[in-house]
Design a protein around this motif. Sequence first.
Motif, PDB file in Angstrom:
ATOM      1  N   LYS A  91       0.849  -1.194   0.000  1.00 20.68           N
ATOM      2  CA  LYS A  91       0.000   0.000   0.000  1.00 20.68           C
ATOM      3  C   LYS A  91       0.880   1.238   0.000  1.00 20.68           C
ATOM      4  O   LYS A  91       1.840   1.319   0.766  1.00 20.68           O
ATOM      5  CB  LYS A  91      -0.915   0.017   1.219  1.00 20.68           C
ATOM      6  N   VAL A  92       0.528   2.181  -0.879  1.00 20.14           N
ATOM      7  CA  VAL A  92       1.255   3.447  -0.971  1.00 20.14           C
ATOM      8  C   VAL A  92       0.275   4.568  -0.660  1.00 20.14           C
ATOM      9  O   VAL A  92      -0.717   4.735  -1.361  1.00 20.14           O
ATOM     10  CB  VAL A  92       1.881   3.638  -2.361  1.00 20.14           C
ATOM     11  N   ASP A  93       0.550   5.322   0.389  1.00 22.67           N
ATOM     12  CA  ASP A  93      -0.301   6.445   0.783  1.00 22.67           C
ATOM     13  C   ASP A  93       0.228   7.708   0.104  1.00 22.67           C
ATOM     14  O   ASP A  93       1.279   8.227   0.472  1.00 22.67           O
ATOM     15  CB  ASP A  93      -0.286   6.605   2.301  1.00 22.67           C
ATOM     16  N   LEU A  94      -0.519   8.187  -0.898  1.00 21.65           N
ATOM     17  CA  LEU A  94      -0.110   9.372  -1.642  1.00 21.65           C
ATOM     18  C   LEU A  94      -0.592  10.668  -0.987  1.00 21.65           C
ATOM     19  O   LEU A  94      -0.368  11.753  -1.516  1.00 21.65           O
ATOM     20  CB  LEU A  94      -0.628   9.292  -3.079  1.00 21.65           C
ATOM     21  N   GLU A  95      -1.242  10.557   0.158  1.00 25.85           N
ATOM     22  CA  GLU A  95      -1.771  11.730   0.849  1.00 25.85           C
ATOM     23  C   GLU A  95      -0.746  12.361   1.794  1.00 25.85           C
ATOM     24  O   GLU A  95      -0.922  13.506   2.211  1.00 25.85           O
ATOM     25  CB  GLU A  95      -3.038  11.362   1.640  1.00 25.85           C
ATOM     26  N   GLN A  96       0.290  11.628   2.168  1.00 32.27           N
ATOM     27  CA  GLN A  96       1.279  12.120   3.123  1.00 32.27           C
ATOM     28  C   GLN A  96       2.565  12.485   2.394  1.00 32.27           C
ATOM     29  O   GLN A  96       2.843  11.972   1.323  1.00 32.27           O
ATOM     30  CB  GLN A  96       1.580  11.046   4.167  1.00 32.27           C
ATOM     31  N   GLU A  97       3.336  13.358   3.002  1.00 31.35           N
ATOM     32  CA  GLU A  97       4.640  13.714   2.468  1.00 31.35           C
ATOM     33  C   GLU A  97       5.652  13.646   3.598  1.00 31.35           C
ATOM     34  O   GLU A  97       5.468  14.353   4.597  1.00 31.35           O
ATOM     35  CB  GLU A  97       4.601  15.109   1.865  1.00 31.35           C
ATOM     36  N   PRO A  98       6.730  12.870   3.591  1.00 30.80           N
ATOM     37  CA  PRO A  98       7.005  11.934   2.514  1.00 30.80           C
ATOM     38  C   PRO A  98       5.958  10.821   2.455  1.00 30.80           C
ATOM     39  O   PRO A  98       5.254  10.571   3.425  1.00 30.80           O
ATOM     40  CB  PRO A  98       8.383  11.379   2.853  1.00 30.80           C
TER      41      PRO A  98
END
Length: 92
Positions: free
Chosen positions: A31-38
């Motif tokens: 799973k890749v969470d694209l909502e957080q940075e990093p």
Amino acid sequence: MNKKFKVLNIKCGGCAKTVSEALKKDFGEVKVDLEQEPRVVSVDIKDEEHEKLFRKKMRGLGYPMDDEELGVFTATGLKAKSFVSCAVGKMS
């Protein structure tokens, strides 16, 4: 055990797709969470050796962990590599 890693250079769905496809054989669902940075990547890690494999594969795709110390040239090279990985993810 499911473990979360903060990962550099992941920018979009193409990057996420490349990571998921490249790791699914060794790590199952990724799973890749694209909502957080990093960005945060979640995978099942069995032991320390399995984590080392994860880190090596991610770095090979151009996506190092945010806890790695990178020199300027290494960071630039990995960023360039990640652009290629992203493009592959977008095309497939």
